[in-house]
Design an enzyme around this catalytic site. Structure first.
Site, PDB file in Angstrom:
ATOM      1  CG  ASN A 187      -1.409   0.832   1.793  1.00  3.98           C
ATOM      2  OD1 ASN A 187      -2.125   2.138   0.451  1.00  3.98           O
ATOM      3  ND2 ASN A 187      -2.026   1.554   2.622  1.00  3.98           N
ATOM      4  CE  LYS A 191      -0.203   3.067   5.193  1.00  3.75           C
ATOM      5  NZ  LYS A 191       0.319   3.527   6.920  1.00  3.75           N
ATOM      6  CG  HIS A 234      -5.478   1.850   4.975  1.00  2.45           C
ATOM      7  ND1 HIS A 234      -5.198   2.737   6.324  1.00  2.45           N
ATOM      8  CD2 HIS A 234      -4.660   0.539   4.778  1.00  2.45           C
ATOM      9  CE1 HIS A 234      -4.143   2.330   6.819  1.00  2.45           C
ATOM     10  NE2 HIS A 234      -3.744   1.271   5.818  1.00  2.45           N
ATOM     11  CD  GLU A 245      -2.805   5.687   6.569  1.00  2.00           C
ATOM     12  OE1 GLU A 245      -2.889   5.274   5.645  1.00  2.00           O
ATOM     13  OE2 GLU A 245      -2.192   4.630   7.503  1.00  2.00           O
ATOM     14  CD  GLU A 259      -3.644  -2.635   7.166  1.00  4.73           C
ATOM     15  OE1 GLU A 259      -2.223  -2.935   6.984  1.00  4.73           O
ATOM     16  OE2 GLU A 259      -3.911  -1.918   7.019  1.00  4.73           O
ATOM     17  N   GLY A 304       1.688   2.395  10.783  1.00  2.00           N
ATOM     18  CA  GLY A 304       3.460   3.193  10.534  1.00  2.00           C
ATOM     19  C   GLY A 304       3.791   3.201  12.088  1.00  2.00           C
ATOM     20  CB  SER A 313       4.922  -2.408  12.219  1.00  2.00           C
ATOM     21  OG  SER A 313       5.056  -0.965  12.328  1.00  2.00           O
TER      22      SER A 313
HETATM   23  P1  PGA Z   1       2.318   0.186   7.347  1.00  2.67           P
HETATM   24  O1  PGA Z   1       1.261   0.683   6.712  1.00  2.67           O
HETATM   25  O2  PGA Z   1       3.405  -1.452   7.036  1.00  2.67           O
HETATM   26  O3  PGA Z   1       3.481   1.765   6.902  1.00  2.67           O
HETATM   27  O4  PGA Z   1       2.775  -0.078   9.418  1.00  2.67           O
HETATM   28  C1  PGA Z   1       0.468  -0.419   6.250  1.00  2.67           C
HETATM   29  C2  PGA Z   1      -0.581  -0.285   6.237  1.00  2.67           C
HETATM   30  O5  PGA Z   1      -1.198   1.192   6.638  1.00  2.67           O
HETATM   31  O6  PGA Z   1      -1.327  -1.036   5.397  1.00  2.67           O
END
Ligand code: PGA
Length: 255
Positions: A9, A11, A96, A98, A168, A174, A214
């Site tokens: 992803n 983003k 997601h 976010e 997740e 992140g 992560s």
């Molecule tokens: P990350 O993000 O691997 O940077 O923790 C995962 C995601 O948001 O899908």
């Protein structure tokens, strides 16, 4: 046998040229990865070019979101699932954290997006996961269960062929703080039980459940060794072709 999915992803990163460069650098590095489906999700503006440049490769392209509306219309700023399909996307990430957190997406909206994506023949990567305070309160399973019932509302067992779940935990996204393989496995097993209760044992045994939060080259093998973890949704570590290729090639340790 569930075929693992390793999805990157990207983003809101990468200008068009950077997206194309990363995709083309990734292509030879994962060309022999037959053990899993490889997916990357660039920003909307790079989707078509990246999809065109990856045509004929083993890398599928995903969008990061789609409109709740299936039909075109007066919805400024929105993009329908069929428009995404039209430019070469085969998958779409829906719900997601976010989007839930910063753009106020509700389970009802997530459900409409799933329905719209399915109607356009896209594969859905449906994201769910609890926040830190919810885990600490001991209600993580309840939250995840609620997100699943909301997100999957009205979907039949045959729709599940096109659904991939991504668990997740928000506290692991992140932050560098990955769930341990055991913590992830426990929730994945719970999610599979939800599918058994909601659909059937067969549906539960077939649904692919990815872990996200992560994921890095050095923790992917431990996560993938868990029996209910069927792949990963990778954010930060997918932005570089080399590091994403290491994650994709977790089995061989090749790059
Ligand atoms: P990350 O993000 O691997 O940077 O923790 C995962 C995601 O948001 O899908």
């Amino acid at each position: 046998m569930r075929k693992p999915v390793i999805a990157g992803n990207w983003k809101m990163y990468k200008l068009l040229g950077e997206a194309v460069d990363t995709a083309l650098a990734l292509k030879p590095l994962v060309a022999n990865a037959n053990h899993c489906e490889v997916v990357i999700a660039p920003v909307f503006t790079a989707l078509k070019t990246v999809a065109d440049r990856l045509e004929g490769s083993n890398i599928g392209v995903a969008a990061q979101d789609c409109s709740t509306d299936s039909d075109e219309g007066a919805h400024t700023g929105e993009v329908t699932a069929s428009m995404l399909r039209d430019v070469g996307a085969k998958y779409v990430i829906v719900g997601h954290s976010e989007r839930r957190q910063f753009y106020c997406e509700t389970d009802t909206m997530v459900n409409k997006k799933c329905q719209a994506a399915l109607a356009a023949n896209l594969n859905v990567i449906l994201c769910i996961g609890e926040r830190l305070e919810q885990r600490e309160e001991g209600i993580a399973e309840r939250v995840v269960n609620g997100q699943l019932s909301g997100g999957l509302s009205g979907l039949t067992a045959s729709d599940l062929d096109r659904i991939i779940v991504a668990y997740e935990p928000v506290w692991a996204i992140g932050t560098g703080r990955t769930a341990t393989p055991e913590q992830a496995q426990e929730m994945h097993a719970f999610i599979r039980r939800v599918f058994a209760d909601r659909y059937s044992d067969q549906a539960a045994s077939e649904i692919r459940i990815l872990y996200g939060g992560s994921v890095k080259p050095d923790n992917i093998a431990g996560l993938m060794s868990q029996k209910d973890i069927d792949g990963a949704l990778v954010g930060g570590a997918s932005l570089q072709a080399q590091s994403f290729a290491k994650i994709v090639n977790y089995k061989s340790g090749e790059e």
